[in-house]
Scaffold this active site. Structure first.
Site, PDB file in Angstrom:
ATOM      1  N   LYS B  44       0.863  -1.187   0.000  1.00 19.49           N
ATOM      2  CA  LYS B  44       0.000   0.000   0.000  1.00 19.49           C
ATOM      3  C   LYS B  44       0.900   1.239   0.000  1.00 19.49           C
ATOM      4  O   LYS B  44       1.978   1.203   0.600  1.00 19.49           O
ATOM      5  CB  LYS B  44      -0.864  -0.068   1.278  1.00 19.49           C
ATOM      6  CG  LYS B  44      -1.691   1.133   1.576  1.00 19.49           C
ATOM      7  CD  LYS B  44      -2.977   1.141   0.807  1.00 19.49           C
ATOM      8  CE  LYS B  44      -3.531   2.566   0.759  1.00 19.49           C
ATOM      9  NZ  LYS B  44      -4.499   2.763  -0.299  1.00 19.49           N
ATOM     10  N   SER B  69     -11.174   7.017  -4.465  1.00 17.21           N
ATOM     11  CA  SER B  69     -10.566   8.232  -3.902  1.00 17.21           C
ATOM     12  C   SER B  69     -10.124   7.942  -2.471  1.00 17.21           C
ATOM     13  O   SER B  69     -10.401   8.711  -1.564  1.00 17.21           O
ATOM     14  CB  SER B  69     -11.557   9.395  -3.939  1.00 17.21           C
ATOM     15  OG  SER B  69     -12.717   9.067  -3.190  1.00 17.21           O
ATOM     16  N   GLY B  71      -7.191   8.011  -1.118  1.00 19.38           N
ATOM     17  CA  GLY B  71      -6.352   9.097  -0.606  1.00 19.38           C
ATOM     18  C   GLY B  71      -5.247   8.629   0.315  1.00 19.38           C
ATOM     19  O   GLY B  71      -4.948   9.260   1.337  1.00 19.38           O
ATOM     20  N   CYS B 130      -0.195   9.340  -7.452  1.00 19.63           N
ATOM     21  CA  CYS B 130      -1.509   9.226  -6.795  1.00 19.63           C
ATOM     22  C   CYS B 130      -2.318  10.481  -7.094  1.00 19.63           C
ATOM     23  O   CYS B 130      -1.862  11.593  -6.808  1.00 19.63           O
ATOM     24  CB  CYS B 130      -1.367   9.046  -5.285  1.00 19.63           C
ATOM     25  SG  CYS B 130      -2.979   9.062  -4.467  1.00 19.63           S
ATOM     26  N   ILE B 191       0.683   2.468 -16.093  1.00 19.84           N
ATOM     27  CA  ILE B 191       0.344   3.787 -15.580  1.00 19.84           C
ATOM     28  C   ILE B 191      -0.424   3.666 -14.259  1.00 19.84           C
ATOM     29  O   ILE B 191      -1.003   2.613 -13.983  1.00 19.84           O
ATOM     30  CB  ILE B 191      -0.575   4.566 -16.590  1.00 19.84           C
ATOM     31  CG1 ILE B 191      -1.819   3.746 -16.904  1.00 19.84           C
ATOM     32  CG2 ILE B 191       0.182   4.957 -17.826  1.00 19.84           C
ATOM     33  CD1 ILE B 191      -2.846   4.421 -17.824  1.00 19.84           C
ATOM     34  N   THR B 193      -3.670   5.551 -12.059  1.00 21.03           N
ATOM     35  CA  THR B 193      -5.051   5.783 -12.495  1.00 21.03           C
ATOM     36  C   THR B 193      -5.224   7.134 -13.191  1.00 21.03           C
ATOM     37  O   THR B 193      -4.438   8.055 -13.002  1.00 21.03           O
ATOM     38  CB  THR B 193      -6.013   5.742 -11.293  1.00 21.03           C
ATOM     39  OG1 THR B 193      -5.554   6.686 -10.327  1.00 21.03           O
ATOM     40  CG2 THR B 193      -6.061   4.369 -10.671  1.00 21.03           C
ATOM     41  N   GLY B 244      -5.745  -1.988 -16.173  1.00 22.10           N
ATOM     42  CA  GLY B 244      -6.887  -2.704 -16.731  1.00 22.10           C
ATOM     43  C   GLY B 244      -6.662  -4.151 -17.098  1.00 22.10           C
ATOM     44  O   GLY B 244      -7.480  -4.739 -17.805  1.00 22.10           O
TER      45      GLY B 244
END
Lengths: 260, 306
Positions: B44, B69, B71, B130, B191, B193, B244
């Site tokens: 993480k 989201s 965060g 991020c 990549i 997001t 993806g």
């Protein structure tokens, strides 16, 4: 290793205007599920949808869930026909702490009654005395009324319109309980968040433990992605909170820990 | 038939890496899959201090994908080193530690802490991408100059292999990838997001309380493939593809486009056993097609002459 299951829909019965009771065959989930836990069910959308377990039958290897239509995914699952196959992950999450309860007061609102039905049945098996209160908007929204009345020692139903049971909310039913009835009880509540908040305030005011089932939008369902977090008070610090995972640390929380 | 890949100085049991932020520190997934054939696991995203992440609703399903989201909710790097790193090391797969900072100083201080545990850490992945935090990360990762400065700074203080996870939310990913290479990165990951939004028409509000979130899932795969190919054509360092991937065919597309390894994430949220299924399918595919090594197909894309 845990695994994802393929389950066959055995029965699908409409229960009220927006929800149905779906029975699936899956012996592992039937065997392992405990009241308060949920399963994640696949549909044609990207993510699975979480539903609280309503009942299990380990002899026939089946379990049931109450499916309320809240969007396209749940509407699709609700419209499945017997014979349909779905991917199911579960049982997931923690469960109601029923072991040490001397007496149980269960308070369900709307489709919150489905997981409580499972708790009622288990309490009956364990000879634990139960008071069951369910609240609906009106009689056509009500569900599992006869089943839950049969499994509870005391039963009350409320409706906003008054066309069934006590006119008002579940709080109007709770206020009718006297000290002898609620003494030593543990309270379980599943339903809209505002209802659970009010029920837990009532319980905390009279010194009862109350366990609530929180609901969040989820993704993985097993605690990896951290999207379904709930604000839970940090131990010994009432003014601090942590973000706990609804799917893995919950969905059942002691109401005293919840930041509403 | 082995799926082993050599990238830089390291070998990986397979090209399948678990992407940061999609598997926590591996504990939950270890109940569903064995890690022995997984190439690696990214932690993480870690920050210097613990972070609660963003409030309110953090996920919205979208066509063929999802927005998140979160965060960077994480327990902070010190807690991680004390409580999670040993578990990750025990998984018998490459350990990749993803770090996200407010500013260059944050990255330096975290790298210094990781240096003390370099025997347990195979790769340091710099999160410069991020999209869900207001400082650092994607802000740094949008500027080739800032990327170069940061990567060079971190490179100068650590010998741990360095990957730079790039954001697609830029005009030219070739420019940001080159900046990472010039700064001394051992590989780039492309990549992270794409910044997106979902709206509830009844309330006229974004579904995410952060208003915007990062889009992942099959919806972004064509963009990721294009960007991986762009990066691989300008770089001399390896590219790790991400975006993806749901099945083994997607993995093959990324390898052909130029990725030496791939990261998968959202697919694991849909089916926790996806990483193992993909590896089984890749083994079958390489056997059936007499492919000696998957590295033989890396970068074999034959572009049309236009």
């Amino acid at each position: 290793m845990k695994k994802e299951h393929r389950a066959e829909l055995i029965d699908n019965k409409s229960m009220n205007s927006d929800s149905s009771l779906l029975v699936f065959r899956c012996p592992e989930i039937a065997e392992e599920s405990r009241p308060g836990q949920f399963v994640n069910v696949s549909c044609s959308k990207f993510l699975k949808r979480p539903f609280g377990v309503n009942d299990t039958d380990s002899i026939n290897g089946t379990f049931s869930i109450g499916v309320r239509e809240v969007g396209e995914g749940s509407a699709e699952i609700r419209s499945l026909e017997p014979g349909a196959l779905v991917d199911v992950l579960g049982p997931l999450g923690n469960y109601f702490p029923l072991e040490n309860a001397k007496k149980l007061i269960m308070v369900g609102g709307g489709t919150g009654v489905y997981p409580l039905h499972f708790a009622l049945k288990e309490a009956r098996k364990a000879n634990v005395q139960t008071i069951y209160i369910c609240g609906f908007r009106c009689v056509s929204d009500s569900c599992l009324v006869d089943e839950c009345e049969a499994f509870s020692d005391r039963f009350m139903i409320t409706s906003d319109t008054g066309d069934v049971g006590i006119r008002g909310t579940v709080m109007d039913a709770l206020y009718r309980l006297n000290e002898n009835e609620y003494n030593d009880a543990t309270v379980l509540s599943v339903g809209p968040e505002i209802m659970m908040k009010n029920v837990s305030q009532w319980a905390e005011n009279i010194g009862l433990d109350c366990f609530v089932s929180l609901e969040r939008r989820m993704a993985c369902g097993i605690g990896m992605c951290l999207v379904c977090t709930c604000k839970i008070k940090t131990k010994n610090h009432d003014d601090l909170y942590e973000n706990k995972r609804c799917c893995a640390d919950g969905p059942i929380f002691n109401s005293r820990e919840v930041v509403w | 038939m082995s799926l082993r890949m050599s990238v830089g100085t390291l070998t990986f049991e397979s090209p399948i890496i678990l992407a940061s932020g999609t598997c926590n520190f591996g504990r939950e997934l270890s109940e569903y899959i064995s890690f022995s054939r997984i190439g690696g696991i990214c932690s993480k995203g870690l920050t210097l201090s613990p972070r609660l992440g963003n409030p309110g609703c953090r996920v919205a399903e979208t066509p063929s994908g999802m927005l998140n989201s979160v965060g960077l909710q994480n327990p902070g790097i010190d807690y991680f080193l004390q409580n999670d790193l040993d578990f990750m090391s025990s998984l018998s797969t490459r350990v990749i530690v993803n770090v996200a900072g407010h500013d260059p100083d944050d990255y330096v201080r975290m790298t210094e802490r990781l240096n003390d545990h370099s025997d347990q850490i195979d790769i340091l992945e710099l999160n410069l991408s991020c999209p869900n935090v207001k400082e650092g990360c994607m802000i740094i990762g949008s500027s080739p100059k800032e990327i170069f400065n940061l990567v060079a700074l971190v490179r100068s203080i650590t010998s741990i292999p360095l990957w730079v996870k790039l954001t697609p939310n830029v005009t030219s990913i070739a420019d940001t990838a080159l900046a990472a290479q010039e700064g001394g990165a051992d590989a780039v990951v492309a990549i992270n997001t794409l910044l997106g939004m979902a709206i509830d028409i009844r309330s006229a509000r974004p579904i995410l309380q952060n208003n915007t979130g990062g889009l992942s899932g099959p919806a972004i795969k064509p963009i990721a493939l294009r960007m991986v190919n762009e990066c691989s054509r300008v770089l001399s360092i390896p590219v790790v593809g991400c975006g993806g991937i749901m099945n083994y065919k997607d993995v093959l597309e990324f390898l052909i486009a130029g990725a030496s390894l791939v990261e998968i994430g959202t697919a694991t949220m849909v089916h926790p056993t996806t990483p193992e299924c993909i590896i089984n399918d890749l083994e079958k595919y390489t056997a059936e097609n007499h492919i000696e090594s998957l590295s033989d197909i890396v970068g074999t894309l034959k572009l049309w002459g236009v």
